[in-house]
Design a protein around this motif. Structure first.
Motif, mmCIF file in Angstrom:
data_model
loop_
_atom_site.group_PDB
_atom_site.id
_atom_site.type_symbol
_atom_site.label_atom_id
_atom_site.label_comp_id
_atom_site.label_asym_id
_atom_site.label_seq_id
_atom_site.Cartn_x
_atom_site.Cartn_y
_atom_site.Cartn_z
ATOM 1 N N VAL A 40 -39.994 2.291 36.932
ATOM 2 C CA VAL A 40 -39.118 3.190 36.399
ATOM 3 C C VAL A 40 -39.590 3.753 35.066
ATOM 4 O O VAL A 40 -40.071 2.579 34.233
ATOM 5 C CB VAL A 40 -37.490 2.767 36.273
ATOM 6 C CG1 VAL A 40 -36.659 3.571 35.794
ATOM 7 C CG2 VAL A 40 -37.389 2.388 37.602
ATOM 8 N N ARG A 41 -39.709 4.726 34.892
ATOM 9 C CA ARG A 41 -40.261 5.357 33.354
ATOM 10 C C ARG A 41 -39.079 5.190 32.654
ATOM 11 O O ARG A 41 -38.059 5.845 32.870
ATOM 12 C CB ARG A 41 -40.881 6.931 33.629
ATOM 13 C CG ARG A 41 -41.969 6.993 34.410
ATOM 14 C CD ARG A 41 -42.376 8.503 34.517
ATOM 15 N NE ARG A 41 -42.585 9.157 33.363
ATOM 16 C CZ ARG A 41 -43.665 9.068 32.523
ATOM 17 N NH1 ARG A 41 -44.591 8.382 32.848
ATOM 18 N NH2 ARG A 41 -43.671 9.992 31.391
ATOM 19 N N ASP A 78 -43.846 12.173 26.471
ATOM 20 C CA ASP A 78 -44.520 13.090 27.150
ATOM 21 C C ASP A 78 -43.791 14.464 26.758
ATOM 22 O O ASP A 78 -44.722 15.684 26.827
ATOM 23 C CB ASP A 78 -44.237 13.129 28.471
ATOM 24 C CG ASP A 78 -44.962 11.656 29.158
ATOM 25 O OD1 ASP A 78 -45.859 11.370 28.693
ATOM 26 O OD2 ASP A 78 -44.802 11.351 30.326
ATOM 27 N N ALA A 79 -42.518 14.541 26.583
ATOM 28 C CA ALA A 79 -42.095 15.973 26.341
ATOM 29 C C ALA A 79 -42.464 16.535 24.851
ATOM 30 O O ALA A 79 -42.807 17.663 24.565
ATOM 31 C CB ALA A 79 -40.257 15.742 26.280
ATOM 32 N N ALA A 80 -42.526 15.766 23.909
ATOM 33 C CA ALA A 80 -42.963 15.968 22.725
ATOM 34 C C ALA A 80 -44.649 16.281 22.775
ATOM 35 O O ALA A 80 -45.074 17.210 22.073
ATOM 36 C CB ALA A 80 -43.151 14.541 21.869
ATOM 37 N N ALA A 81 -45.255 15.732 23.581
ATOM 38 C CA ALA A 81 -46.552 16.049 23.662
ATOM 39 C C ALA A 81 -46.842 17.586 24.238
ATOM 40 O O ALA A 81 -47.622 18.084 23.835
ATOM 41 C CB ALA A 81 -47.266 14.953 24.747
ATOM 42 N N LEU A 82 -45.727 17.775 25.525
ATOM 43 C CA LEU A 82 -46.108 19.133 25.932
ATOM 44 C C LEU A 82 -45.543 20.061 25.128
ATOM 45 O O LEU A 82 -46.039 21.189 24.965
ATOM 46 C CB LEU A 82 -44.900 19.005 27.278
ATOM 47 C CG LEU A 82 -44.773 20.463 27.868
ATOM 48 C CD1 LEU A 82 -46.213 20.578 28.678
ATOM 49 C CD2 LEU A 82 -43.928 20.210 29.030
ATOM 50 N N MET A 83 -44.737 19.959 24.148
ATOM 51 C CA MET A 83 -44.074 20.849 22.992
ATOM 52 C C MET A 83 -45.143 21.010 21.965
ATOM 53 O O MET A 83 -45.382 22.230 21.816
ATOM 54 C CB MET A 83 -42.764 20.452 22.435
ATOM 55 C CG MET A 83 -41.447 20.615 23.493
ATOM 56 S SD MET A 83 -39.910 20.252 22.544
ATOM 57 C CE MET A 83 -40.246 18.536 21.895
ATOM 58 N N THR A 84 -45.922 19.897 21.827
ATOM 59 C CA THR A 84 -46.921 20.151 20.724
ATOM 60 C C THR A 84 -48.257 21.124 21.610
ATOM 61 O O THR A 84 -48.695 21.857 20.800
ATOM 62 C CB THR A 84 -47.640 18.822 20.266
ATOM 63 O OG1 THR A 84 -46.265 17.997 19.684
ATOM 64 C CG2 THR A 84 -48.541 18.936 19.209
#
Length: 45
Positions: A9-10, A18-24
């Motif tokens: 489970v993540r 992962d969300a922060a990396a995608l937004m960056t």
């Protein structure tokens, strides 16, 4: 018989990272395209 999932489970912090990396990545890509288009518009004048 076990009911536990086979895949690990993540955790929320992994999803947040992962969300922060995608937004960056998205922000830097947008800034890069905007800079290129501004440069092209300036050179085309």
């Amino acid at each position: 018989m076990s009911v536990t999932p086979v895949t690990p489970v993540r955790r929320v912090r992994h999803q947040a990272r992962d969300a922060a990396a995608l937004m960056t990545f998205s922000a830097l890509t947008s800034l890069g395209f905007a800079t290129v288009f501004l440069l092209l518009a300036h050179l085309g004048r």
